[in-house]
Design a protein around this motif. Structure first.
Motif, PDB file in Angstrom:
ATOM      1  N   GLN A 107       2.633 -33.447 -30.942  1.00  0.00           N
ATOM      2  CA  GLN A 107       2.787 -31.908 -30.691  1.00  0.00           C
ATOM      3  C   GLN A 107       1.219 -31.541 -32.204  1.00  0.00           C
ATOM      4  O   GLN A 107       0.913 -30.199 -31.786  1.00  0.00           O
ATOM      5  N   ASP A 108       1.442 -32.243 -32.893  1.00  0.00           N
ATOM      6  CA  ASP A 108       0.432 -31.519 -34.173  1.00  0.00           C
ATOM      7  C   ASP A 108      -0.716 -32.099 -34.155  1.00  0.00           C
ATOM      8  O   ASP A 108      -2.011 -32.098 -35.171  1.00  0.00           O
ATOM      9  N   ALA A 109      -0.819 -33.802 -32.816  1.00  0.00           N
ATOM     10  CA  ALA A 109      -2.670 -34.403 -32.852  1.00  0.00           C
ATOM     11  C   ALA A 109      -3.505 -33.205 -32.750  1.00  0.00           C
ATOM     12  O   ALA A 109      -4.205 -33.696 -34.086  1.00  0.00           O
ATOM     13  N   ALA A 110      -3.825 -32.240 -32.960  1.00  0.00           N
ATOM     14  CA  ALA A 110      -5.352 -31.168 -32.912  1.00  0.00           C
ATOM     15  C   ALA A 110      -5.412 -30.971 -33.980  1.00  0.00           C
ATOM     16  O   ALA A 110      -5.947 -31.362 -34.694  1.00  0.00           O
ATOM     17  N   ALA A 111      -3.881 -30.919 -34.839  1.00  0.00           N
ATOM     18  CA  ALA A 111      -4.205 -30.181 -36.090  1.00  0.00           C
ATOM     19  C   ALA A 111      -4.429 -31.569 -37.399  1.00  0.00           C
ATOM     20  O   ALA A 111      -5.251 -30.865 -38.271  1.00  0.00           O
ATOM     21  N   ILE A 112      -4.044 -32.728 -36.992  1.00  0.00           N
ATOM     22  CA  ILE A 112      -4.248 -33.441 -37.685  1.00  0.00           C
ATOM     23  C   ILE A 112      -5.390 -34.115 -37.252  1.00  0.00           C
ATOM     24  O   ILE A 112      -5.905 -34.548 -38.398  1.00  0.00           O
ATOM     25  N   TYR A 113      -5.995 -33.989 -35.840  1.00  0.00           N
ATOM     26  CA  TYR A 113      -6.972 -34.734 -36.248  1.00  0.00           C
ATOM     27  C   TYR A 113      -8.352 -33.057 -36.594  1.00  0.00           C
ATOM     28  O   TYR A 113      -9.287 -34.597 -37.589  1.00  0.00           O
ATOM     29  N   ALA A 114      -8.218 -32.540 -36.799  1.00  0.00           N
ATOM     30  CA  ALA A 114      -8.908 -31.210 -37.540  1.00  0.00           C
ATOM     31  C   ALA A 114      -9.026 -31.889 -39.236  1.00  0.00           C
ATOM     32  O   ALA A 114      -9.818 -31.240 -39.872  1.00  0.00           O
ATOM     33  N   SER A 115      -7.963 -31.867 -39.607  1.00  0.00           N
ATOM     34  CA  SER A 115      -7.698 -32.031 -40.883  1.00  0.00           C
ATOM     35  C   SER A 115      -8.360 -33.713 -40.587  1.00  0.00           C
ATOM     36  O   SER A 115      -9.173 -33.587 -42.301  1.00  0.00           O
ATOM     37  N   PHE A 116      -8.438 -34.462 -40.711  1.00  0.00           N
ATOM     38  CA  PHE A 116      -8.820 -35.536 -40.912  1.00  0.00           C
ATOM     39  C   PHE A 116     -10.610 -36.005 -40.726  1.00  0.00           C
ATOM     40  O   PHE A 116     -10.648 -35.801 -42.308  1.00  0.00           O
ATOM     41  N   MET A 117     -11.385 -34.778 -40.295  1.00  0.00           N
ATOM     42  CA  MET A 117     -12.265 -34.621 -39.833  1.00  0.00           C
ATOM     43  C   MET A 117     -13.043 -33.502 -41.427  1.00  0.00           C
ATOM     44  O   MET A 117     -13.823 -33.482 -41.618  1.00  0.00           O
ATOM     45  N   SER A 118     -12.094 -32.967 -41.531  1.00  0.00           N
ATOM     46  CA  SER A 118     -12.704 -31.563 -42.608  1.00  0.00           C
ATOM     47  C   SER A 118     -12.390 -32.409 -43.683  1.00  0.00           C
ATOM     48  O   SER A 118     -13.208 -31.683 -44.414  1.00  0.00           O
ATOM     49  N   ASP A 119     -11.191 -32.910 -44.231  1.00  0.00           N
ATOM     50  CA  ASP A 119     -10.911 -33.607 -45.578  1.00  0.00           C
ATOM     51  C   ASP A 119     -11.790 -34.753 -45.276  1.00  0.00           C
ATOM     52  O   ASP A 119     -12.426 -35.482 -46.598  1.00  0.00           O
TER      53      ASP A 119
END
Length: 207
Positions: A107-119
């Motif tokens: 469910q949180d795949a998009a947020a996790i994807y964006a988090s890995f990109m940002s950090d």
């Protein structure tokens, strides 16, 4: 579990033979979904998880498959912290401490994807079937507080009683919690209890 002294698990030893397994993060997440699928029988769950993880081992023996998958989940579920095995570390009913999951890998795949990109500037789409679960989990567990996934987790865990003197803010937080609420709450994020029940039940029925 991530370690500087041992390489991430990529093989299993079965009767003296070494076989390769694939514990890429996307396969592990998919296996979690298999275990949580109430429409599948225990046998189907074992077969599907085995097919996700096995690379070059071919067997039709269900007990062998179940043993391999159970051992792999034990490895996957290992953590460096919070492993309360002593009876002294428990609640008033002498039961292990349980945590309600505040995220869901699907469910949180998009947020996790964006988090890995940002950090980390890591595009997880490029790591499908490549990044080992140990690496993924180590990075995920140490994402910064301001990353999308951790901001969402903070909203889910926010206590509305902290805003009893600010009805407007309480309303905004409640609205955000409703928007970001998980489709369903799980007992924990490792699925260790679920996997143990499946394999223990299967072996008990086969006696």
């Amino acid at each position: 579990m991530f370690s500087f002294t041992k390489r991430p698990e990529q093989t299993i030893d079965l009767a003296g033979h070494i076989y390769h397994v694939n514990l890429a993060f996307n396969r592990v997440i998919k296996a979690f979904g298999v275990l949580d699928d109430e429409t599948l029988s225990d046998v189907d769950k074992i077969n599907q998880c085995f097919n996700l993880f096995s690379v070059d081992l071919q067997t039709n023996d269900l007990a062998t498959k179940g043993s391999i998958v159970a051992n792999l989940f034990t490895y996957i579920n290992a953590t460096p912290y919070g492993n309360y095995e002593d009876s002294d570390v428990s609640d008033t009913e002498n039961e292990p401490i349980q945590n309600i999951a505040d995220y869901d890998f699907e469910q949180d795949a998009a947020a996790i994807y964006a988090s890995f990109m940002s950090d980390y500037h890591i595009d997880l789409n490029n790591e499908i079937d490549r990044m080992h679960w140990d690496t993924f989990k180590a990075l995920f567990d140490n994402l910064g507080e301001k990353t999308p996934i951790n901001r969402i987790r903070q909203i889910r865990n926010d206590d509305l009683s902290n805003y009893k003197d600010n009805a407007q803010q309480a309303g905004l937080i409640a609205e955000a919690q409703m928007y970001y609420q998980l489709d369903k709450n799980k007992a924990d994020d490792t699925f260790s209890g679920n996997s143990s029940d499946i394999f223990d039940g299967l072996f008990a029925n086969s006696d």
